[in-house]
Design an enzyme around this catalytic site. Structure first.
Site, short mmCIF file in Angstrom:
data_model
loop_
_atom_site.label_atom_id
_atom_site.label_comp_id
_atom_site.label_asym_id
_atom_site.label_seq_id
_atom_site.Cartn_x
_atom_site.Cartn_y
_atom_site.Cartn_z
N SER A 49 3.35 0.08 5.47
CA SER A 49 3.10 0.69 4.22
C SER A 49 3.97 -0.18 3.11
O SER A 49 3.85 -1.31 2.90
CB SER A 49 3.44 2.02 4.12
OG SER A 49 3.03 2.78 3.00
N ASP A 163 -3.02 4.11 6.72
CA ASP A 163 -1.54 3.77 6.56
C ASP A 163 -1.10 3.61 7.87
O ASP A 163 -1.39 4.76 8.78
CB ASP A 163 -1.03 5.16 5.88
CG ASP A 163 0.32 5.04 5.50
OD1 ASP A 163 1.10 4.24 6.21
OD2 ASP A 163 0.90 5.47 4.48
#
Length: 266
Positions: A49, A163
């Site tokens: 991320s 993610d």
């Protein structure tokens, strides 16, 4: 000042793993600056991320001062824009490609970066971590930052990716898989996390006990995670945490002089 045409060689067996955490990722910048000042040059870079966003800039060869300028100017609109088309998220991350073009002049393939890089994402079908270490850089970043419900997942290599923080917010194993035998792990630590995320806490305990790992934990308490107001403080905290960790565990980074880079090392 022109860039030194012959910078020191990277340590080809040393990796750095950068965890995710929204705006907290600015702390990674301070860590990278301290490493640069001490002549510690990881060649393997992995990130989840926001750690992938900072890590790709380092893997592309930018120095600590350049990455700090980017962090201080960063706005969420650089990586996501509102969309009114039916999608799996409220925002569209295709603007990431434009941001990379502005920064690097192109959307490079990961395998062509000066350093070995991997962005960690989650395979939504298998719930397993996936390390994206080849193909367009923009696609890897879009997958790694795709928070479900907010940012749309990315179809890549037959997988539906989102993610990486859902299953692997501390991408230490990814750095090992890409060739590192010693790893600097930067965990964006918050005291409340020890209760809320026991799996991460257990993993961190294992890393502390690993003699081939240096763990750096900037403390995020009272810092803003979803606005950029604390970026200068976060960078400073990254510097503080790196200096403290290297003072107590820096001997773990000792190694013979790294071998010269060859195309096969990249």
């Amino acid at each position: 000042m022109p860039r030194d045409p012959t910078p020191p060689a990277d340590d080809t067996r040393l990796g750095i793993a950068l965890s995710g955490g929204g705006a907290f990722g600015a702390a990674h910048v301070g860590v990278l600056q301290v490493l640069e000042e001490r002549g510690i040059r990881p060649h393997v870079v992995t990130g989840t991320s926001s750690g992938a966003l900072v890590g790709c800039a380092f893997a592309a060869g930018l120095d600590g001062a350049e990455i700090e300028q980017i962090a201080r100017r960063f706005r969420w609109s650089r990586i996501a824009a509102w969309t009114f088309q039916p999608r799996w998220g409220l925002l569209d991350t295709r603007v990431v490609t434009d941001a990379i073009h502005r920064l690097l002049g192109e959307d490079p393939r990961i395998e062509d970066l000066p350093r070995r890089f991997g962005a960690v994402a989650t395979d939504l079908r298998t719930r397993q971590a996936v390390t994206i270490d080849h193909g367009p850089l923009s696609a890897a970043l879009r997958a790694s930052i795709a928070v479900p419900g907010l940012l749309p997942p990315v179809r890549l290599g037959g997988r539906l990716l989102a993610d990486g923080g859902m299953v692997d917010n501390v991408p230490h194993s990814a750095a090992r898989k890409l060739g590192a035998d010693r790893v600097i792990v930067v965990h964006l630590h918050a005291k409340w996390e020890n209760v809320r995320m026991m799996r991460t806490s257990t993993k961190i305990s294992e890393l502390i006990a690993d003699p081939s790992t240096v763990l750096i934990q900037p403390e995020m308490e009272r810092m803003a995670q979803w606005s950029m107001r604390d970026v200068p403080r976060l960078i400073a905290e990254g510097r503080r945490a790196a200096t403290a960790a290297l003072g107590t565990m820096g001997a773990r980074l000792d190694a013979t002089h790294p071998a010269p880079l060859t195309k096969g090392d990249r």
